[in-house]
Design a protein around this motif. Structure first.
Motif, short mmCIF file in Angstrom:
data_model
loop_
_atom_site.label_atom_id
_atom_site.label_comp_id
_atom_site.label_asym_id
_atom_site.label_seq_id
_atom_site.Cartn_x
_atom_site.Cartn_y
_atom_site.Cartn_z
N LEU A 57 0.91 -1.35 0.28
CA LEU A 57 -0.08 -0.11 0.17
C LEU A 57 0.89 1.13 0.11
N GLY A 58 2.14 1.18 0.58
CA GLY A 58 2.96 2.18 0.67
C GLY A 58 3.51 2.61 -0.46
N SER A 59 3.34 1.62 -1.58
CA SER A 59 4.03 1.62 -2.74
C SER A 59 3.37 2.77 -3.70
N PRO A 68 -5.61 14.05 -1.57
CA PRO A 68 -4.77 12.84 -1.19
C PRO A 68 -3.61 12.77 -1.69
N ALA A 69 -2.85 12.24 -0.83
CA ALA A 69 -1.46 11.71 -1.24
C ALA A 69 -1.35 10.21 -2.11
N ILE A 70 -2.00 10.50 -3.48
CA ILE A 70 -2.11 9.67 -4.38
C ILE A 70 -2.02 10.07 -5.46
N ASN A 71 -1.96 9.50 -6.70
CA ASN A 71 -2.08 9.70 -8.13
C ASN A 71 -3.61 9.72 -8.41
N PHE A 83 -6.53 4.16 5.32
CA PHE A 83 -6.60 2.50 4.45
C PHE A 83 -5.89 1.78 5.31
N TRP A 84 -6.67 0.64 5.30
CA TRP A 84 -6.31 -0.56 6.15
C TRP A 84 -5.16 -1.20 5.22
N ILE A 99 -2.54 3.53 6.43
CA ILE A 99 -1.81 4.69 5.66
C ILE A 99 -2.90 5.57 5.75
N ASP A 100 -2.58 6.75 6.16
CA ASP A 100 -3.57 7.91 5.84
C ASP A 100 -3.06 8.81 4.70
N PHE A 101 -4.31 8.59 3.67
CA PHE A 101 -3.86 9.06 2.38
C PHE A 101 -4.26 10.46 2.22
N ASP A 102 -4.48 11.27 3.52
CA ASP A 102 -4.52 12.67 3.30
C ASP A 102 -3.19 13.21 3.26
N LEU A 103 -2.38 12.84 4.07
CA LEU A 103 -0.88 13.27 3.99
C LEU A 103 0.28 12.06 3.70
#
Length: 125
Positions: A57-59, A68-71, A83-84, A99-103
């Protein structure tokens, strides 16, 4: 994902792909329910979807992006929430990695906390 050879669900569990974006609301589940939902998932003709581990998930965290911190081109309409992962916290029976996908922060989380999930299949991490 070419680097890891993982196949990700474009939308989070609870959302649907419309052909251009993800619609609907993410299902928020506790850790046990998230593991069960992943095991029961059958999407795009595949039944081997699973909850990703912490490294997997970190990848997909985009450290240059926030909220969010995602593409967003690859994963549109992704919620800015926790996210679990499938990874329990060593020595902490009631916690799992999230993993908190806000930051884009990796952190332990109480397993009874409700969070989103993005499923994955295949890979080599």
């Amino acid at each position: 994902h070419r680097d890891t050879q993982l196949v990700w669900q474009r939308c989070v569990v609870g959302q649907s792909w419309t052909g251009t974006d993800c619609s609907g609301t993410a299902n928020l589940l506790d850790w046990a329910a998230a593991l069960n939902a992943a095991e029961a998932a059958a999407d795009a003709g595949h039944s081997d979807w699973r909850l990703p581990n912490r490294n997997e998930l970190g990848s997909i965290v985009e450290s240059r992006c926030h909220g969010p911190a995602i593409n967003g081109a690859i994963f549109p309409d992704s919620p800015t929430t926790g996210f679990w992962t499938s990874s329990p916290v060593s020595g902490q029976a009631a916690q799992a990695w999230s993993i908190d996908f806000d930051l884009g922060i990796v952190q332990p989380q109480a397993q009874e906390t409700d969070q989103a999930l993005r499923l994955v299949r295949g890979g080599r991490l």
